[in-house]
Design a protein around this motif. Sequence first.
Motif, PDB file in Angstrom:
ATOM      1  N   PHE A  69     -62.814 -35.718 -31.650  1.00  0.00           N
ATOM      2  CA  PHE A  69     -62.943 -34.275 -31.468  1.00  0.00           C
ATOM      3  C   PHE A  69     -61.595 -33.645 -31.129  1.00  0.00           C
ATOM      4  O   PHE A  69     -60.740 -34.274 -30.492  1.00  0.00           O
ATOM      5  CB  PHE A  69     -63.927 -33.962 -30.329  1.00  0.00           C
ATOM      6  CG  PHE A  69     -65.312 -34.483 -30.548  1.00  0.00           C
ATOM      7  CD1 PHE A  69     -66.253 -33.717 -31.215  1.00  0.00           C
ATOM      8  CD2 PHE A  69     -65.682 -35.738 -30.086  1.00  0.00           C
ATOM      9  CE1 PHE A  69     -67.553 -34.182 -31.406  1.00  0.00           C
ATOM     10  CE2 PHE A  69     -66.967 -36.222 -30.277  1.00  0.00           C
ATOM     11  CZ  PHE A  69     -67.902 -35.442 -30.939  1.00  0.00           C
ATOM     12  N   GLN A 115     -61.617 -27.976 -29.266  1.00  0.00           N
ATOM     13  CA  GLN A 115     -62.722 -27.040 -29.492  1.00  0.00           C
ATOM     14  C   GLN A 115     -64.029 -27.767 -29.794  1.00  0.00           C
ATOM     15  O   GLN A 115     -64.996 -27.166 -30.263  1.00  0.00           O
ATOM     16  CB  GLN A 115     -62.383 -26.093 -30.662  1.00  0.00           C
ATOM     17  CG  GLN A 115     -61.294 -25.074 -30.357  1.00  0.00           C
ATOM     18  CD  GLN A 115     -59.911 -25.704 -30.301  1.00  0.00           C
ATOM     19  OE1 GLN A 115     -59.562 -26.525 -31.165  1.00  0.00           O
ATOM     20  NE2 GLN A 115     -59.131 -25.329 -29.296  1.00  0.00           N
ATOM     21  N   ASP A 116     -64.037 -29.083 -29.537  1.00  0.00           N
ATOM     22  CA  ASP A 116     -65.207 -29.929 -29.762  1.00  0.00           C
ATOM     23  C   ASP A 116     -65.625 -29.988 -31.226  1.00  0.00           C
ATOM     24  O   ASP A 116     -66.806 -30.197 -31.549  1.00  0.00           O
ATOM     25  CB  ASP A 116     -66.391 -29.464 -28.903  1.00  0.00           C
ATOM     26  CG  ASP A 116     -66.185 -29.752 -27.432  1.00  0.00           C
ATOM     27  OD1 ASP A 116     -65.460 -30.731 -27.121  1.00  0.00           O
ATOM     28  OD2 ASP A 116     -66.737 -29.008 -26.599  1.00  0.00           O
ATOM     29  N   GLN A 117     -64.670 -29.797 -32.137  1.00  0.00           N
ATOM     30  CA  GLN A 117     -64.911 -29.962 -33.562  1.00  0.00           C
ATOM     31  C   GLN A 117     -64.486 -31.370 -33.983  1.00  0.00           C
ATOM     32  O   GLN A 117     -63.469 -31.883 -33.517  1.00  0.00           O
ATOM     33  CB  GLN A 117     -64.129 -28.921 -34.371  1.00  0.00           C
ATOM     34  CG  GLN A 117     -64.502 -27.484 -34.047  1.00  0.00           C
ATOM     35  CD  GLN A 117     -63.526 -26.496 -34.664  1.00  0.00           C
ATOM     36  OE1 GLN A 117     -62.321 -26.745 -34.728  1.00  0.00           O
ATOM     37  NE2 GLN A 117     -64.055 -25.366 -35.130  1.00  0.00           N
TER      38      GLN A 117
END
Length: 422
Positions: free
Chosen positions: A298, A301-303
């Motif tokens: 990740f 931005q937790d993407q």
Amino acid sequence: MSRYLPITIASLSTLLIASDALAGAFAVREQSAWFQGLSFAGNATVSKSLSSMYWNPATMTGHDGIQVETSQTVVFPRATIDLDTATIDAVPTPVTGVPYSSGDIGVDAWVPAGYGTWKVDERLTLGVSSNAPYGFETKPQIEWAGQVYARSSRVLSVNITPMAAYELTEKFSVGVGWQLQYLQVRLKSATGVPPIAANSPTAELRGEDYNLGFGATVGALFKPWEGTQLGIGYRSPIEHNLKGRLVVGGNAPTPIRANIIMPETVTVSFQQELNERWRGMGTFEWTHWSRFGTFPVFNLQDQVVSELPFQYNDGYFISLGTEYDFTENFTGRFGLAYEWSPIDEANRTPRLPDANRFWISAGLSYFYEDWLEVDIGYSHLFPESESININPDHPFYEGITIQGPVNDTNVDIVSLGARLKF
């Protein structure tokens, strides 16, 4: 002599970290010069070596006074990936302009380990070990047809484990420990599919667990009658919260994080005295590598920006060995083993082209008076012939199909150890 000396020496002995994997996938079994000469048969039972505490902390009850031990191992691995085909599937067209051979991907490694024990009273023993339980490093040549899958790979670890063991009866002992583990990962590969060519940019993923991972180790030792030992040890899974960066070509680094869980291991051993000089022993080991699937990577931005795919199977290891006391000062040993790797053609990659293998080992110990003992162990590993076959159904697929054998694979291991008794 300070009772804290064993802790100091054992901790300082792991100044460098293992960089090649010799226990299936990237676990490192080379934690003992004594047991190296036995192909690790009997490693969860009591011997004169302290190192059995790594696999079974209950064995510490078999050592008197204050003792320290160091084991220094050098590993010489060799392997070459010779691709028969390499195809860019989007075009489709064969890869051109780069060699189809990886060259020798093996990297020589130094594996240190340290141990210390203190017999507090007739029943209680305290101890500490320092080890490198996971690690590997492979380096194909920079420009080759499989460069989108591997340019270099490195995993490093350090594990410090304080332990305590208690002798419940003359026949039964138990032990427990608390693992503190550091882990570091460095993975490089080429970018650009299609095309693939010389001077392709490199993508690098770096991550480490600054906060350490925590786990446990427990064990039991049973002596049903004189001359017989049965030991079992368990090392728990350890979760690591890796933080680092992903760098693609000349672009700015992307901060990343990933959570991975290292597998648990169960070790079961026996040791049997055959006469006053001759002993036989054996070990069975199971490692829960099947918990090692695919781990997302990740950004802040937790993407999901990448993945760490493994999809391993469980690993198994079985060994038999024997020791013989030639004199009061010299003991020789010999061992054979077979190891089922958690890696097969369905999940094998150029980063770590592991395979099932046979072990043959021999060793010798010299006992100098009552305060110094020296061990030497040697093993040669014979990996079975296997191939790389990455295609669209493979978990590591990156747009290029590559197929070909892993050739010239063998491993030599030399280990030297010493114990001091105070």
